[in-house]
Design an enzyme around this catalytic site. Sequence first.
Site, PDB file in Angstrom:
ATOM      1  N   ASP A  51      -8.340  -5.992 -10.576  1.00 54.43           N
ATOM      2  CA  ASP A  51      -7.815  -6.643  -9.383  1.00 54.43           C
ATOM      3  C   ASP A  51      -7.651  -8.121  -9.723  1.00 54.43           C
ATOM      4  O   ASP A  51      -8.635  -8.827  -9.932  1.00 54.43           O
ATOM      5  CB  ASP A  51      -8.784  -6.448  -8.225  1.00 54.43           C
ATOM      6  CG  ASP A  51      -8.373  -7.179  -6.959  1.00 54.43           C
ATOM      7  OD1 ASP A  51      -7.378  -7.932  -6.972  1.00 54.43           O
ATOM      8  OD2 ASP A  51      -9.080  -7.006  -5.948  1.00 54.43           O
ATOM      9  N   ILE A  52      -6.413  -8.590  -9.795  1.00 58.74           N
ATOM     10  CA  ILE A  52      -6.177  -9.972 -10.220  1.00 58.74           C
ATOM     11  C   ILE A  52      -6.780 -10.997  -9.279  1.00 58.74           C
ATOM     12  O   ILE A  52      -6.964 -12.148  -9.660  1.00 58.74           O
ATOM     13  CB  ILE A  52      -4.679 -10.272 -10.437  1.00 58.74           C
ATOM     14  CG1 ILE A  52      -3.889 -10.098  -9.143  1.00 58.74           C
ATOM     15  CG2 ILE A  52      -4.129  -9.457 -11.595  1.00 58.74           C
ATOM     16  CD1 ILE A  52      -2.489 -10.669  -9.182  1.00 58.74           C
ATOM     17  N   TYR A  65       6.239 -14.971   1.113  1.00 61.47           N
ATOM     18  CA  TYR A  65       6.304 -14.393  -0.228  1.00 61.47           C
ATOM     19  C   TYR A  65       6.858 -15.414  -1.220  1.00 61.47           C
ATOM     20  O   TYR A  65       6.243 -15.712  -2.242  1.00 61.47           O
ATOM     21  CB  TYR A  65       7.161 -13.121  -0.224  1.00 61.47           C
ATOM     22  CG  TYR A  65       7.456 -12.582  -1.600  1.00 61.47           C
ATOM     23  CD1 TYR A  65       6.426 -12.119  -2.417  1.00 61.47           C
ATOM     24  CD2 TYR A  65       8.757 -12.542  -2.081  1.00 61.47           C
ATOM     25  CE1 TYR A  65       6.691 -11.627  -3.689  1.00 61.47           C
ATOM     26  CE2 TYR A  65       9.028 -12.045  -3.349  1.00 61.47           C
ATOM     27  CZ  TYR A  65       8.000 -11.588  -4.150  1.00 61.47           C
ATOM     28  OH  TYR A  65       8.264 -11.106  -5.403  1.00 61.47           O
ATOM     29  N   LYS A 102       4.785 -17.366  -4.246  1.00 63.15           N
ATOM     30  CA  LYS A 102       5.240 -17.202  -5.637  1.00 63.15           C
ATOM     31  C   LYS A 102       5.580 -18.563  -6.243  1.00 63.15           C
ATOM     32  O   LYS A 102       5.295 -18.817  -7.411  1.00 63.15           O
ATOM     33  CB  LYS A 102       6.434 -16.241  -5.715  1.00 63.15           C
ATOM     34  CG  LYS A 102       6.106 -14.797  -5.385  1.00 63.15           C
ATOM     35  CD  LYS A 102       5.117 -14.192  -6.380  1.00 63.15           C
ATOM     36  CE  LYS A 102       5.796 -13.858  -7.687  1.00 63.15           C
ATOM     37  NZ  LYS A 102       4.893 -13.198  -8.656  1.00 63.15           N
ATOM     38  N   THR A 149       4.090  -7.990  -3.606  1.00 64.61           N
ATOM     39  CA  THR A 149       5.549  -8.106  -3.556  1.00 64.61           C
ATOM     40  C   THR A 149       6.179  -7.585  -2.259  1.00 64.61           C
ATOM     41  O   THR A 149       7.384  -7.710  -2.090  1.00 64.61           O
ATOM     42  CB  THR A 149       6.188  -7.359  -4.742  1.00 64.61           C
ATOM     43  OG1 THR A 149       5.795  -5.980  -4.680  1.00 64.61           O
ATOM     44  CG2 THR A 149       5.750  -7.972  -6.061  1.00 64.61           C
ATOM     45  N   THR A 202       9.917 -14.583  -9.087  1.00 64.42           N
ATOM     46  CA  THR A 202      10.987 -14.004  -8.282  1.00 64.42           C
ATOM     47  C   THR A 202      12.050 -15.039  -7.923  1.00 64.42           C
ATOM     48  O   THR A 202      11.765 -16.241  -7.889  1.00 64.42           O
ATOM     49  CB  THR A 202      10.408 -13.418  -6.977  1.00 64.42           C
ATOM     50  OG1 THR A 202      11.461 -12.925  -6.143  1.00 64.42           O
ATOM     51  CG2 THR A 202       9.640 -14.461  -6.192  1.00 64.42           C
ATOM     52  N   ALA A 225       1.390  -8.733  -8.608  1.00 66.99           N
ATOM     53  CA  ALA A 225       1.653  -9.620  -7.474  1.00 66.99           C
ATOM     54  C   ALA A 225       1.653  -8.799  -6.197  1.00 66.99           C
ATOM     55  O   ALA A 225       1.722  -7.571  -6.230  1.00 66.99           O
ATOM     56  CB  ALA A 225       3.002 -10.307  -7.628  1.00 66.99           C
TER      57      ALA A 225
END
Length: 149
Positions: free
Chosen positions: A33-34, A123, A127, A59, A98, A57
Site C-alpha cells: 500500500d503506497i 484528482y 497529481k 485514479t 496524468t 495512484a
Amino acid sequence: MLLGSNGQIGQALRAEALPAEWELHAFGHAECDITDHRAVQSIIQNLKPDLVINAAAMTAVDLCETEQDAAVAANFEAPGNIAAQCSALDIPLIHISTDFVFDGENRTTPYLPNDDMDPVNIYGNTKMMGEESVRQTLAWHVILRISSV
C-alpha cells in the site's frame, strides 16, 4: 521494482518481455500500500532496486472529489515518500502522472513538459502536487503524463 502492478499501466508493463538478466519485483496494493510509508521504505531498502516505477495512484476522478484525504495520501504524499526513499539510495524513479494536471481549455497544440499546470479537480490537483513532490525530492526522476492506456 514496479508499484501499482495490478492497475492498467502496471498490467501492461508486466506483460512486456524483459531482458533475461532483468528481474521484476511487482507490487500491487495488497503487497504494498503506497500510503503506508514505512512499508514502502522497508521494501525499497530491502530490495535496493536499480529502478522504481510508480504506476500506483488513486485514479477514480469522481471518487477523489468525495474522498479527498485518500486522494491526497495516494497521489501527493505517497509519491513524495517514494521519491525520498529513492533519493536515500540514489535510485532513479519513473513516476506516472496524468494530463489532468492541465485544464484542457483552448488548446490547439500539445502540451509541453514545462507548460503551466492548472488542474480543475481534486484528482488533477493531487497529481500535480505529487509531481512537484517528486521534482523537489529526487534529481533522478522521469515523470510521464499519461492520458490513456
